[in-house]
Design a protein around this motif. Sequence first.
Motif, mmCIF file in Angstrom:
data_model
loop_
_atom_site.group_PDB
_atom_site.id
_atom_site.type_symbol
_atom_site.label_atom_id
_atom_site.label_comp_id
_atom_site.label_asym_id
_atom_site.label_seq_id
_atom_site.Cartn_x
_atom_site.Cartn_y
_atom_site.Cartn_z
ATOM 1 N N ALA A 25 0.831 -1.209 0.000
ATOM 2 C CA ALA A 25 0.000 0.000 0.000
ATOM 3 C C ALA A 25 0.866 1.259 0.000
ATOM 4 C CB ALA A 25 -0.942 -0.001 1.198
ATOM 5 N N THR A 26 1.952 1.241 0.733
ATOM 6 C CA THR A 26 2.870 2.378 0.773
ATOM 7 C C THR A 26 3.581 2.536 -0.563
ATOM 8 O OG1 THR A 26 3.195 1.991 3.126
ATOM 9 C CG2 THR A 26 4.787 3.412 2.046
ATOM 10 N N SER A 27 3.921 1.417 -1.194
ATOM 11 C CA SER A 27 4.550 1.468 -2.512
ATOM 12 C C SER A 27 3.604 2.077 -3.541
ATOM 13 C CB SER A 27 4.980 0.061 -2.935
ATOM 14 O OG SER A 27 5.629 0.088 -4.178
ATOM 15 N N VAL A 28 2.343 1.695 -3.490
ATOM 16 C CA VAL A 28 1.327 2.263 -4.388
ATOM 17 C C VAL A 28 1.180 3.760 -4.106
ATOM 18 C CG1 VAL A 28 -1.141 2.270 -4.956
ATOM 19 C CG2 VAL A 28 0.090 0.095 -4.742
ATOM 20 N N TYR A 34 3.641 10.725 -7.588
ATOM 21 C CA TYR A 34 4.288 11.322 -8.755
ATOM 22 C C TYR A 34 3.283 11.921 -9.745
ATOM 23 C CZ TYR A 34 8.883 9.623 -7.466
ATOM 24 O OH TYR A 34 10.079 9.415 -6.825
ATOM 25 N N GLU A 35 2.028 11.525 -9.642
ATOM 26 C CA GLU A 35 0.958 12.044 -10.504
ATOM 27 C C GLU A 35 1.305 11.934 -11.983
ATOM 28 O OE1 GLU A 35 0.090 16.044 -9.218
ATOM 29 O OE2 GLU A 35 -0.219 15.411 -7.138
ATOM 30 N N MET A 36 1.842 10.776 -12.366
ATOM 31 C CA MET A 36 2.249 10.572 -13.758
ATOM 32 C C MET A 36 1.487 9.448 -14.451
ATOM 33 S SD MET A 36 6.383 11.055 -13.522
ATOM 34 C CE MET A 36 6.608 11.003 -15.293
ATOM 35 N N LEU A 37 0.933 8.522 -13.685
ATOM 36 C CA LEU A 37 0.307 7.339 -14.265
ATOM 37 C C LEU A 37 -1.184 7.298 -13.950
ATOM 38 C CD1 LEU A 37 2.959 4.661 -13.209
ATOM 39 C CD2 LEU A 37 2.719 5.728 -15.446
ATOM 40 N N PRO A 38 -1.983 6.690 -14.851
ATOM 41 C CA PRO A 38 -3.388 6.472 -14.514
ATOM 42 C C PRO A 38 -3.498 5.483 -13.350
ATOM 43 C CG PRO A 38 -2.851 5.458 -16.631
ATOM 44 C CD PRO A 38 -1.639 6.204 -16.181
ATOM 45 N N GLU A 39 -4.593 5.568 -12.626
ATOM 46 C CA GLU A 39 -4.766 4.757 -11.412
ATOM 47 C C GLU A 39 -4.584 3.256 -11.673
ATOM 48 O OE1 GLU A 39 -5.036 3.993 -7.466
ATOM 49 O OE2 GLU A 39 -4.813 5.945 -8.419
ATOM 50 N N LEU A 41 -2.550 1.823 -13.728
ATOM 51 C CA LEU A 41 -1.114 1.543 -13.775
ATOM 52 C C LEU A 41 -0.432 1.810 -12.446
ATOM 53 C CD1 LEU A 41 -0.003 2.808 -17.298
ATOM 54 C CD2 LEU A 41 -0.333 0.462 -16.511
ATOM 55 N N VAL A 42 -0.952 2.763 -11.692
ATOM 56 C CA VAL A 42 -0.394 3.036 -10.358
ATOM 57 C C VAL A 42 -0.440 1.758 -9.518
ATOM 58 C CG1 VAL A 42 -0.843 4.235 -8.172
ATOM 59 C CG2 VAL A 42 -0.851 5.519 -10.324
ATOM 60 N N GLN A 43 -1.560 1.072 -9.554
ATOM 61 C CA GLN A 43 -1.711 -0.174 -8.778
ATOM 62 C C GLN A 43 -0.726 -1.246 -9.256
ATOM 63 O OE1 GLN A 43 -3.776 -0.748 -6.123
ATOM 64 N NE2 GLN A 43 -4.346 1.413 -6.210
ATOM 65 N N ILE A 44 -0.626 -1.407 -10.567
ATOM 66 C CA ILE A 44 0.265 -2.439 -11.124
ATOM 67 C C ILE A 44 1.719 -2.125 -10.789
ATOM 68 C CG2 ILE A 44 1.136 -3.426 -13.287
ATOM 69 C CD1 ILE A 44 -1.753 -3.012 -14.396
ATOM 70 N N VAL A 45 2.142 -0.884 -11.040
ATOM 71 C CA VAL A 45 3.535 -0.504 -10.784
ATOM 72 C C VAL A 45 3.833 -0.559 -9.285
ATOM 73 C CG1 VAL A 45 5.211 1.383 -10.938
ATOM 74 C CG2 VAL A 45 3.734 0.868 -12.884
ATOM 75 N N GLY A 74 18.996 -0.211 -16.507
ATOM 76 C CA GLY A 74 19.213 1.136 -17.027
ATOM 77 C C GLY A 74 17.903 1.826 -17.366
ATOM 78 N N LEU A 75 16.982 1.084 -17.957
ATOM 79 C CA LEU A 75 15.662 1.650 -18.268
ATOM 80 C C LEU A 75 14.898 1.993 -16.988
ATOM 81 C CD1 LEU A 75 14.621 -0.664 -21.248
ATOM 82 C CD2 LEU A 75 15.319 1.750 -21.366
ATOM 83 N N VAL A 76 15.002 1.123 -15.994
ATOM 84 C CA VAL A 76 14.350 1.394 -14.704
ATOM 85 C C VAL A 76 14.941 2.646 -14.068
ATOM 86 C CG1 VAL A 76 14.056 0.513 -12.348
ATOM 87 C CG2 VAL A 76 13.634 -0.996 -14.296
ATOM 88 N N MET A 77 16.271 2.754 -14.076
ATOM 89 C CA MET A 77 16.912 3.930 -13.477
ATOM 90 C C MET A 77 16.552 5.194 -14.257
ATOM 91 S SD MET A 77 18.087 2.478 -10.899
ATOM 92 C CE MET A 77 18.428 4.046 -10.184
#
Length: 177
Positions: A25-28, A34-39, A41-45, A74-77
């Motif tokens: 829950a804290t990770s979500v 960051y307010e960058m992803l739709p909800e 995707l926020v859950q998945i990421v 590298g892509l993750v970073m």
Amino acid sequence: MTTAARLVLGVVLIVAGALKVGAPATSVQAVRAYEMLPESLVQIVGHGLPAVEIVIGALLVLGLLTRVVGVISGLVMAAFVVGIASAWARGLRIDCGCFGGGGQLADGQDPNYFWDLLRDFGLLACAAWIVAKPPGRLALDSALGLTGSPAPDDDEDDGSADADDSSSENGRQGEIS
């Protein structure tokens, strides 16, 4: 040097993932801040990122599939750099959530964006080094022969007969045609 880059990046990713994996829950919440992803995707990421960090980190520490994992890390970073830079540019006051926690900062707390970016650029440099250089003797890739370049002893066993060992144009003409 590559072994050091693998170990530094791998251990950082393992620690970051391990600190978040027990608190999804804290990770979500950190991803949402960051307010960058739709909800959706926020859950998945938010749920998936800790596990991905641990797996990538473990593969780097082991030196298994090193260059492929180097590209992925590298892509993750790079995504982390973009996220933090975006939050800073948009004036968000959040904890990056890189090592657990995350979300809005309390009044009186200042974000550490400069240091977060500096750290992540350093880790991105480690990933670039890992991709560009051989994995090293202490990597499982080397032990399993997965380095992508043949060992010097393998040249005699490949079935090719090179009469001229120099790299003259005549010696290579048959290879190119």
